[in-house]
Design a protein around this motif. Structure first.
Motif, PDB file in Angstrom:
ATOM      1  N   SER A 179      30.873  12.778 -26.233  1.00  0.00           N
ATOM      2  CA  SER A 179      30.086  13.626 -27.126  1.00  0.00           C
ATOM      3  C   SER A 179      28.781  12.927 -27.466  1.00  0.00           C
ATOM      4  CB  SER A 179      30.868  13.931 -28.406  1.00  0.00           C
ATOM      5  OG  SER A 179      30.060  14.639 -29.329  1.00  0.00           O
ATOM      6  N   SER A 180      27.721  13.726 -27.547  1.00  0.00           N
ATOM      7  CA  SER A 180      26.423  13.200 -27.962  1.00  0.00           C
ATOM      8  C   SER A 180      26.154  13.503 -29.431  1.00  0.00           C
ATOM      9  CB  SER A 180      25.314  13.816 -27.100  1.00  0.00           C
ATOM     10  OG  SER A 180      25.256  15.215 -27.320  1.00  0.00           O
ATOM     11  N   GLY A 181      27.082  14.219 -30.096  1.00  0.00           N
ATOM     12  CA  GLY A 181      26.891  14.595 -31.490  1.00  0.00           C
ATOM     13  C   GLY A 181      26.116  15.871 -31.686  1.00  0.00           C
ATOM     14  N   ASP A 182      25.620  16.470 -30.611  1.00  0.00           N
ATOM     15  CA  ASP A 182      24.887  17.727 -30.731  1.00  0.00           C
ATOM     16  C   ASP A 182      25.861  18.874 -31.000  1.00  0.00           C
ATOM     17  OD1 ASP A 182      22.088  16.956 -30.152  1.00  0.00           O
ATOM     18  OD2 ASP A 182      22.942  16.312 -28.246  1.00  0.00           O
ATOM     19  N   SER A 183      25.315  19.972 -31.468  1.00  0.00           N
ATOM     20  CA  SER A 183      26.112  21.159 -31.777  1.00  0.00           C
ATOM     21  C   SER A 183      25.454  22.375 -31.140  1.00  0.00           C
ATOM     22  CB  SER A 183      26.224  21.348 -33.296  1.00  0.00           C
ATOM     23  OG  SER A 183      24.941  21.610 -33.855  1.00  0.00           O
ATOM     24  N   TRP A 184      26.166  23.496 -31.199  1.00  0.00           N
ATOM     25  CA  TRP A 184      25.559  24.732 -30.708  1.00  0.00           C
ATOM     26  C   TRP A 184      24.297  25.053 -31.499  1.00  0.00           C
ATOM     27  CZ3 TRP A 184      31.073  27.037 -30.676  1.00  0.00           C
ATOM     28  CH2 TRP A 184      31.650  26.840 -29.408  1.00  0.00           C
ATOM     29  N   ARG A 185      24.310  24.779 -32.810  1.00  0.00           N
ATOM     30  CA  ARG A 185      23.128  25.059 -33.605  1.00  0.00           C
ATOM     31  C   ARG A 185      21.954  24.166 -33.189  1.00  0.00           C
ATOM     32  NH1 ARG A 185      22.528  27.426 -38.529  1.00  0.00           N
ATOM     33  NH2 ARG A 185      24.759  27.218 -38.963  1.00  0.00           N
ATOM     34  N   SER A 186      22.195  22.860 -33.113  1.00  0.00           N
ATOM     35  CA  SER A 186      21.082  21.953 -32.806  1.00  0.00           C
ATOM     36  C   SER A 186      20.489  22.246 -31.431  1.00  0.00           C
ATOM     37  CB  SER A 186      21.546  20.500 -32.890  1.00  0.00           C
ATOM     38  OG  SER A 186      22.512  20.199 -31.891  1.00  0.00           O
ATOM     39  N   GLU A 187      21.335  22.536 -30.462  1.00  0.00           N
ATOM     40  CA  GLU A 187      20.827  22.835 -29.128  1.00  0.00           C
ATOM     41  C   GLU A 187      20.086  24.167 -29.102  1.00  0.00           C
ATOM     42  OE1 GLU A 187      20.621  20.294 -27.370  1.00  0.00           O
ATOM     43  OE2 GLU A 187      22.221  20.276 -25.870  1.00  0.00           O
ATOM     44  N   THR A 188      20.625  25.158 -29.801  1.00  0.00           N
ATOM     45  CA  THR A 188      20.005  26.477 -29.834  1.00  0.00           C
ATOM     46  C   THR A 188      18.646  26.429 -30.526  1.00  0.00           C
ATOM     47  OG1 THR A 188      22.162  27.554 -29.830  1.00  0.00           O
ATOM     48  CG2 THR A 188      20.284  28.862 -30.573  1.00  0.00           C
ATOM     49  N   LEU A 189      18.590  25.754 -31.677  1.00  0.00           N
ATOM     50  CA  LEU A 189      17.336  25.684 -32.413  1.00  0.00           C
ATOM     51  C   LEU A 189      16.293  24.864 -31.650  1.00  0.00           C
ATOM     52  CD1 LEU A 189      18.537  25.226 -36.104  1.00  0.00           C
ATOM     53  CD2 LEU A 189      18.029  27.330 -34.850  1.00  0.00           C
ATOM     54  N   ARG A 190      16.728  23.832 -30.960  1.00  0.00           N
ATOM     55  CA  ARG A 190      15.779  23.036 -30.164  1.00  0.00           C
ATOM     56  C   ARG A 190      15.098  23.902 -29.108  1.00  0.00           C
ATOM     57  NH1 ARG A 190      16.267  20.579 -25.217  1.00  0.00           N
ATOM     58  NH2 ARG A 190      18.517  20.986 -25.116  1.00  0.00           N
ATOM     59  N   PRO A 196       8.945  30.787 -33.310  1.00  0.00           N
ATOM     60  CA  PRO A 196       9.435  30.626 -34.691  1.00  0.00           C
ATOM     61  C   PRO A 196      10.353  31.744 -35.149  1.00  0.00           C
ATOM     62  CG  PRO A 196       7.102  30.076 -34.557  1.00  0.00           C
ATOM     63  CD  PRO A 196       7.483  30.645 -33.221  1.00  0.00           C
ATOM     64  N   TRP A 197      10.061  32.990 -34.773  1.00  0.00           N
ATOM     65  CA  TRP A 197      10.911  34.094 -35.216  1.00  0.00           C
ATOM     66  C   TRP A 197      12.301  33.977 -34.608  1.00  0.00           C
ATOM     67  CZ3 TRP A 197      13.144  37.390 -31.702  1.00  0.00           C
ATOM     68  CH2 TRP A 197      12.607  37.355 -30.405  1.00  0.00           C
ATOM     69  N   LEU A 198      12.387  33.482 -33.360  1.00  0.00           N
ATOM     70  CA  LEU A 198      13.681  33.312 -32.716  1.00  0.00           C
ATOM     71  C   LEU A 198      14.450  32.170 -33.377  1.00  0.00           C
ATOM     72  CD1 LEU A 198      15.455  34.323 -30.369  1.00  0.00           C
ATOM     73  CD2 LEU A 198      14.354  32.616 -28.914  1.00  0.00           C
ATOM     74  N   TRP A 199      13.749  31.071 -33.665  1.00  0.00           N
ATOM     75  CA  TRP A 199      14.351  29.944 -34.368  1.00  0.00           C
ATOM     76  C   TRP A 199      14.905  30.393 -35.714  1.00  0.00           C
ATOM     77  CZ3 TRP A 199      13.900  27.659 -39.039  1.00  0.00           C
ATOM     78  CH2 TRP A 199      14.388  26.358 -39.190  1.00  0.00           C
ATOM     79  N   LEU A 200      14.106  31.184 -36.446  1.00  0.00           N
ATOM     80  CA  LEU A 200      14.505  31.649 -37.769  1.00  0.00           C
ATOM     81  C   LEU A 200      15.760  32.507 -37.697  1.00  0.00           C
ATOM     82  CD1 LEU A 200      13.326  31.493 -40.705  1.00  0.00           C
ATOM     83  CD2 LEU A 200      12.320  33.743 -40.258  1.00  0.00           C
ATOM     84  N   ASP A 203      18.862  30.347 -36.912  1.00  0.00           N
ATOM     85  CA  ASP A 203      19.258  29.430 -37.971  1.00  0.00           C
ATOM     86  C   ASP A 203      19.922  30.167 -39.132  1.00  0.00           C
ATOM     87  OD1 ASP A 203      19.461  26.809 -38.949  1.00  0.00           O
ATOM     88  OD2 ASP A 203      17.725  27.107 -40.241  1.00  0.00           O
ATOM     89  N   ILE A 204      19.441  31.365 -39.449  1.00  0.00           N
ATOM     90  CA  ILE A 204      20.052  32.141 -40.527  1.00  0.00           C
ATOM     91  C   ILE A 204      21.398  32.711 -40.083  1.00  0.00           C
ATOM     92  CG2 ILE A 204      19.821  34.228 -41.931  1.00  0.00           C
ATOM     93  CD1 ILE A 204      16.808  33.734 -41.965  1.00  0.00           C
ATOM     94  N   ALA A 205      21.493  33.143 -38.832  1.00  0.00           N
ATOM     95  CA  ALA A 205      22.658  33.906 -38.394  1.00  0.00           C
ATOM     96  C   ALA A 205      23.858  33.041 -38.026  1.00  0.00           C
ATOM     97  CB  ALA A 205      22.281  34.779 -37.191  1.00  0.00           C
ATOM     98  N   LEU A 206      23.651  31.819 -37.564  1.00  0.00           N
ATOM     99  CA  LEU A 206      24.769  31.006 -37.093  1.00  0.00           C
ATOM    100  C   LEU A 206      25.592  30.483 -38.266  1.00  0.00           C
ATOM    101  CD1 LEU A 206      23.055  28.989 -34.224  1.00  0.00           C
ATOM    102  CD2 LEU A 206      24.732  30.838 -33.999  1.00  0.00           C
ATOM    103  N   GLY A 207      26.913  30.584 -38.121  1.00  0.00           N
ATOM    104  CA  GLY A 207      27.830  30.130 -39.158  1.00  0.00           C
ATOM    105  C   GLY A 207      28.332  28.720 -38.907  1.00  0.00           C
TER     106      GLY A 207
END
Length: 410
Positions: A179-190, A196-200, A203-207
């Motif tokens: 494991s590198s410690g990354d998550s679905w959120r961190s990879e998706t947001l990167r 910016p609208w896609l990032w936003l 970030d709001i929608a992921l649980g």
């Protein structure tokens, strides 16, 4: 010399007869076996359209019996398919595997400036034939469609799983524990950060499910991560899986962005200043303060309703149990009639004040899971931004606003 020749014939004759009998028993000579196909993984760089931000890949089969290499591409979908929008909203999208000549598959990526890199793999002939046959069967119209999931069953995980089956599970065994410690959120947001609208939205929608640390196996839902990990895979005898890499197309569009740390203090500073500004405005100019608060309630209530529906009525598992519901609270929509009353200089009802206090308390409770570290969700920045605003609204109007003496609204 003649005696030796006779002796040699006496010894060789039975041996030649025995060999002749073996050949007759085995039948006529068999033709040489056909050469095994060559297998490669094609990785494409990111594009400009939002669903292209994550890159793409495919499996290439170069069979000597075919006219040219075939690209097996799991990333096709049909926008004109009946019910496509409904299935997309419910998380029941269907993608398909398409087999097409490699040159045709590369044409689009060449036209839009997306790079393509080919990794040739060292598979045993039996493994290569088995994989090529499985892909050909999978590409038949009756077998080609599959139910798509952004993280667990996408065009890259299909490539990964097909290779793993051909390698008898070697791929998963070598990557599951790392494991590198990354998550679905961190990879998706990167990867979404250039838009910016896609990032936003992500970030709001992921649980909280999107914040669990991933193994390398799980992280290979991304094409470039899979390509990187294939370089480290070894056969049981130590041979590397990847034997050659070729750049087929240069990446003319922007490359994948690197991950950047997201400091909390700008969000906390912005939320604190915005909350203080709302307090000051609401006291000096009640109608202006009510207008700003109503806009906040409209945005939060609308987004919260979407998040609640995503949890209750869709199969988007990564969106479920989203604690941002405590901040983007659907109850905020119930505050809009009270905001309208404030704009008219009238006193909102007691129900309005009770809901306003409940919204502020629930926003404060969003901090509790962060302290307990129970299924943590990385939403501390949203708490820092929105909690001061909800607290300011409660401070202004949860009690009787000063200067408002008009008959209460119903």
């Amino acid at each position: 010399m003649e005696g030796n020749e006779v002796l040699r014939r006496l010894l060789l004759t039975p041996l030649l007869a025995l060999l002749a009998g073996l050949v007759q028993a085995q039948g006529p000579a068999q033709p040489p076996a056909a050469a095994a196909p060559r297998i490669g993984v094609l990785t494409m760089g990111p594009g400009e359209i939002f669903w292209e931000r994550f890159g793409h890949d495919a499996i290439v089969v170069a069979d000597p019996a075919q006219r040219g290499p075939i690209s097996y591409n799991f990333g096709y979908f049909d926008l004109d398919e009946p019910g496509f929008v409904r299935r997309f909203a419910k998380g029941e999208m269907r993608y398909m595997l398409v087999a097409l000549p490699l040159a045709d598959d590369l044409a689009y990526y060449r036209d839009v400036g997306r790079g393509a890199r080919l990794q040739w793999l060292d598979l045993d002939p039996a493994q290569a034939r088995r994989l090529a046959a499985a892909l050909a069967t999978n590409a038949r119209p009756e077998n080609a469609r599959y139910r798509y999931d952004y993280f667990t069953d996408n065009c890259t995980t299909r490539v990964r799983d097909a290779l793993d089956r051909a390698l008898d599970g070697q791929l998963r065994r070598q990557m599951q524990a790392r494991s590198s410690g990354d998550s679905w959120r961190s990879e998706t947001l990167r990867l979404a950060s250039p838009a910016p609208w896609l990032w936003l939205g992500f970030d709001i929608a992921l649980g909280p499910a999107a914040d669990r640390p991933l193994t390398r196996w799980q992280q290979d839902f991304l094409p470039r991560r899979l390509a990187d990990d294939l370089r480290d895979v070894r056969h049981p005898d130590g041979r590397p899986l990847v034997v050659a890499e070729l750049e087929l197309l240069p990446q003319r569009q922007a490359a994948e962005p690197a991950e950047q740390a997201q400091p909390l203090w700008p969000w906390l500073l912005s939320g604190t200043l915005a909350g203080l500004a709302l307090l000051a405005t609401g006291r000096r100019r009640p109608r202006t303060g009510a207008t700003l608060a109503s806009l906040l309630w409209l945005v939060c209530g609308t987004l919260g309703t979407v998040l609640a529906l995503a949890w209750a009525a869709t199969e988007h598992h990564a969106l479920w149990a989203n604690r941002n519901l405590l901040l983007f609270n659907p109850l905020c929509l119930l505050l809009l009639p009270g905001g309208w009353a404030l704009l008219r200089g009238r006193l909102p009802s007691a129900r309005f004040r009770a809901v306003l206090l409940a919204v502020a308390v629930l926003a404060g409770l969003a901090c509790l899971p962060l302290w307990l570290q129970v299924l943590p969700q990385r939403n501390g920045h949203w708490i820092a931004l929105l909690l001061p605003l909800h607290a300011a609204c409660a401070r202004l109007w949860a009690r009787l606003p000063p200067g408002v003496t008009v008959k209460p609204a119903s």
